[in-house]
Design an enzyme around this catalytic site. Structure first.
Site, PDB file in Angstrom:
ATOM      1  N   GLY A 113      63.392  92.382  28.876  1.00 35.30           N
ATOM      2  CA  GLY A 113      62.496  91.324  28.432  1.00 35.30           C
ATOM      3  C   GLY A 113      62.045  90.464  29.588  1.00 35.30           C
ATOM      4  O   GLY A 113      62.664  90.426  30.637  1.00 35.30           O
TER       5      GLY A 113
ATOM      6  N   THR B 132      55.159  92.735  32.284  1.00 31.03           N
ATOM      7  CA  THR B 132      56.143  91.849  31.661  1.00 31.03           C
ATOM      8  C   THR B 132      56.983  91.101  32.690  1.00 31.03           C
ATOM      9  O   THR B 132      57.038  89.873  32.704  1.00 31.03           O
ATOM     10  CB  THR B 132      57.074  92.689  30.747  1.00 31.03           C
ATOM     11  OG1 THR B 132      56.250  93.397  29.816  1.00 31.03           O
ATOM     12  CG2 THR B 132      58.034  91.801  29.994  1.00 31.03           C
TER      13      THR B 132
ATOM     14  N   LYS C 286      71.208 103.608  35.540  1.00 31.54           N
ATOM     15  CA  LYS C 286      71.907 102.330  35.728  1.00 31.54           C
ATOM     16  C   LYS C 286      73.376 102.535  36.082  1.00 31.54           C
ATOM     17  O   LYS C 286      73.906 101.854  36.960  1.00 31.54           O
ATOM     18  CB  LYS C 286      71.746 101.476  34.472  1.00 31.54           C
ATOM     19  CG  LYS C 286      70.296 100.977  34.307  1.00 31.54           C
ATOM     20  CD  LYS C 286      70.051 100.395  32.919  1.00 31.54           C
ATOM     21  CE  LYS C 286      68.630  99.831  32.807  1.00 31.54           C
ATOM     22  NZ  LYS C 286      68.282  99.491  31.411  1.00 31.54           N
TER      23      LYS C 286
END
Lengths: 426, 426
Positions: free
Chosen positions: B300, B12, B203
């Site tokens: 994404g 991706t 994160k």
């Protein structure tokens, strides 16, 4: 090696910077290996320097800073385009790195100043000129450069955002809320720069220049302010699912840059709609990143000083490393500015009319005559007033058509006035 | 001079990067004077490279990229800590600049890798490892460095934020919404990394390390996920004026770094409360800047590739200018990690109890015994169920005290189970 700093302007922002340097200089040394030394401060008022504990560094003559061979970095925090412009220009001429918070200078003379800095291999940093403490110029010049940016939307004037928020939440009238903002120190005695959109115009000119790689100056923006907005508009807007914000808008279009500042109806579900009070936000749409938003305090001692200090440390890091600027002016394209009359958007129009038969037919005919198509309409009669309100929402239409229709409407005998015209963002 | 790039991982994110390079290489040259040339791509599947029009650059052996003397910059987009770690390490050893999107590697081995990069004078850039397209590592390392950061709050996992949003807005149960997220490709077949908070833990470890100038690894964070959250909790929360978000939290305290990931009730008026669906946001509080928020798509193709490309262009600019990295590892302090048992916060507790006399007295006594003070309480009887729900809101209390009280409560015969414990942020 210490990086030596001369700071000009010891008001709100300058005072904030002095405080940070005094408080955090040791942290900067330990965390980033950067030794920042404030060696001179200049303003018209020695007591300001004294109040921040740096009276011994005071001079009233900025030339003593610009011409001091010991000083590496000049911080301009006076504002305006007069003396400030001289300071930035002469500091660059003298081979000094420059950090400024000055939107007016950058939005009017950014091209010349950036060219001068580039030519001399000097940094000219100006993060604090837009959005106060919000990092936006850095992200646009660095993190987001992989994108073709299509849109920058800004709530970049805290004064008007505070005023609109109060009008919306508490139903206060414009004049009332302006007085309050002035009393609280959020608005100047002469509020023109804020309420008529000039402050926002300078800021969006700077953002558009960076985002679109094409120079836009403040003269390219014809701002409309919030003077015409009344609590009833905010009420109507909310009932239709919109907030009203003074938006600074820059769109890249096939026909050039569409840049404007005006009150805008934005859906309540949009993240910008809930940016309230003195907060600012900048919304950026890029072809890869999609929609992003940067939110924070757009003004005030701490936030503005945070942005200036970020620039100071960044420049100091490079000075200490002996590195010349890598990213200077990036305005290499020359996109045209699209005339306002050519934009196409949706509109809210409120007409104050006489409560007589035929007025609805007459006004609606004017819109139809100019191919302006009505999306929805309501008529509201205020029992205490002699007039009625016609509130129209228009389908997407060309600005020139709407304005011609409104010119015709204003001439109708049954129409008192075109009270409000608000463009939509949705 | 062209900067030559080898890209490893053509899924991706990698595919997105290839697309951007092919689409915008000329823009990068014109706008920034940076000539980026993709010279090699590596993955297990040649058809992916072919699908993006770079089949002729394909290799299945990453060593061909790492050992290619022509290549300046290696892009690692495989993810995970196995092969990816080898690639990053060996690329640095081979003297290559590295850009990675790999949170797992950076949150576990960031210290060693940054040290290796610093020692060799190489860039190791990782903006895409946190927050997808949202610029956050750049702002923390540059624009905001004038601040002492006290708090970083993140909604940094899009999968769980999507799930909680659906549960909140549509009343769906956890299992139902997980199935939907999996069907839509938002959640993996094995959803553990997302729903149990490990992704968010990596994160926040990265963000805390930068924000507090002190190394935090993923092992320092004991995440709690969203498996226990049910639609009734979201309903109760909303009725009390709160949203429930999986927050990654890092606080600088006098006793060290308080770092955690857990479902959190946050006031509906807080800007983080309206970050919905797959959107991410990071909220940063600094001593000068005050409260700022960075919002955008956290995952994404486009957003992640935007972040990677920002790093690529930034590194390429420096390579082209012949400049070594100025800002490397900034974790020079060694702040302790505060044990979870020591934190003090407010709590929401939902108990499933038998609908019998005395249960309220018994549970309330357990809280009192451990000095846990109740702010508000309600008992709700579901007519269809045999049990009742006791919903408590607690005043600020020490975690250890609450947990001991809950241990006692769980042993009560009249209590079916401690259904949910949610910490508050307000």
């Amino acid at each position: 090696m210490a990086v030596k700093i001369g700071l000009i302007g010891t008001g709100t922002v300058g005072g904030g910077c002095i405080d940070i340097i005094l408080k955090h200089a040791e942290d900067f040394k330990r965390h980033y290996g950067i030794d920042i030394e404030l060696v001179r401060v200049c303003s018209l008022d020695k007591s300001e320097a004294e109040a921040h504990g740096v009276g011994h560094l005071f001079t009233s003559d900025f030339n003593e800073i610009i011409n001091d061979p010991e000083i590496d970095l000049v911080i301009e925090l006076i504002g305006g385009t007069g003396v400030a412009h001289t300071i930035v220009t002469n500091a660059l001429k003298a081979g000094k790195y420059v950090v400024t918070a000055n939107k007016a200078v950058m939005a009017s003379c950014g091209k010349q100043l950036m060219a001068m800095a580039d030519e001399k291999g000097l940094f000219l940093a100006f993060e604090a000129s837009v959005g106060g403490g919000i990092p936006i110029i850095g992200p646009l010049k660095h993190s987001l450069v992989g994108n073709e940016i299509s849109t920058v939307l800004g709530i970049v004037n805290g004064t008007t955002n505070y005023m609109l928020t109060r009008m919306d939440q508490d139903g206060l009238a414009y004049a009332e809320v302006l007085k309050e903002a002035q009393a609280k120190g959020f608005a100047e005695a002469d509020p023109t720069a804020d309420v008529d959109g000039f402050d926002a115009a300078a800021k969006i000119a700077i953002l558009a220049s960076i985002a679109f790689n094409s120079r836009v100056t403040i003269d390219d923006v014809k701002p409309e302010g919030i003077r015409n907005i009344s609590p009833v508009d905010l009420e109507f807007a909310r009932s239709m699912g919109y907030a009203i914000k003074l938006l600074a808008i820059a769109n890249r279009t096939e026909d050039g840059i569409d840049i404007r500042v005006h009150p805008t109806m934005i859906p309540l579900t949009h993240p910008m709609a809930s940016v309230n009070g003195v907060y600012n936000a900048i919304y950026v749409i890029g072809d890869s990143v999609g929609e992003t938003m940067f939110f924070g305090q757009g003004a005030g001692r701490g936030p503005a000083a945070s942005a200036v200090m970020g620039d100071i440390i960044e420049v100091a890091r490079n000075i200490a490393a002996g590195v010349k600027p890598i990213v200077g002016c990036t305005c290499v394209d020359t996109l045209p500015i699209r005339p306002m009359s050519e934009i196409e958007t949706k509109y809210y129009v409120r007409l104050s009319v006489k409560d007589q038969p035929g007025v609805l037919a007459a006004t609606s005919k004017c819109f139809a005559d100019h191919m302006v198509s009505v999306y929805s309409m309501m008529q509201v009669r205020d029992d205490d007033a002699s007039d009625a309100q016609l509130v129209y929402l228009m389908h997407q239409t060309r600005e020139a058509n709407l304005m011609t229709a409104l010119d015709d409407i204003a001439k109708l005998e049954t129409v008192n006035r075109v009270a409000t015209v608000i463009r939509l963002w949705d």
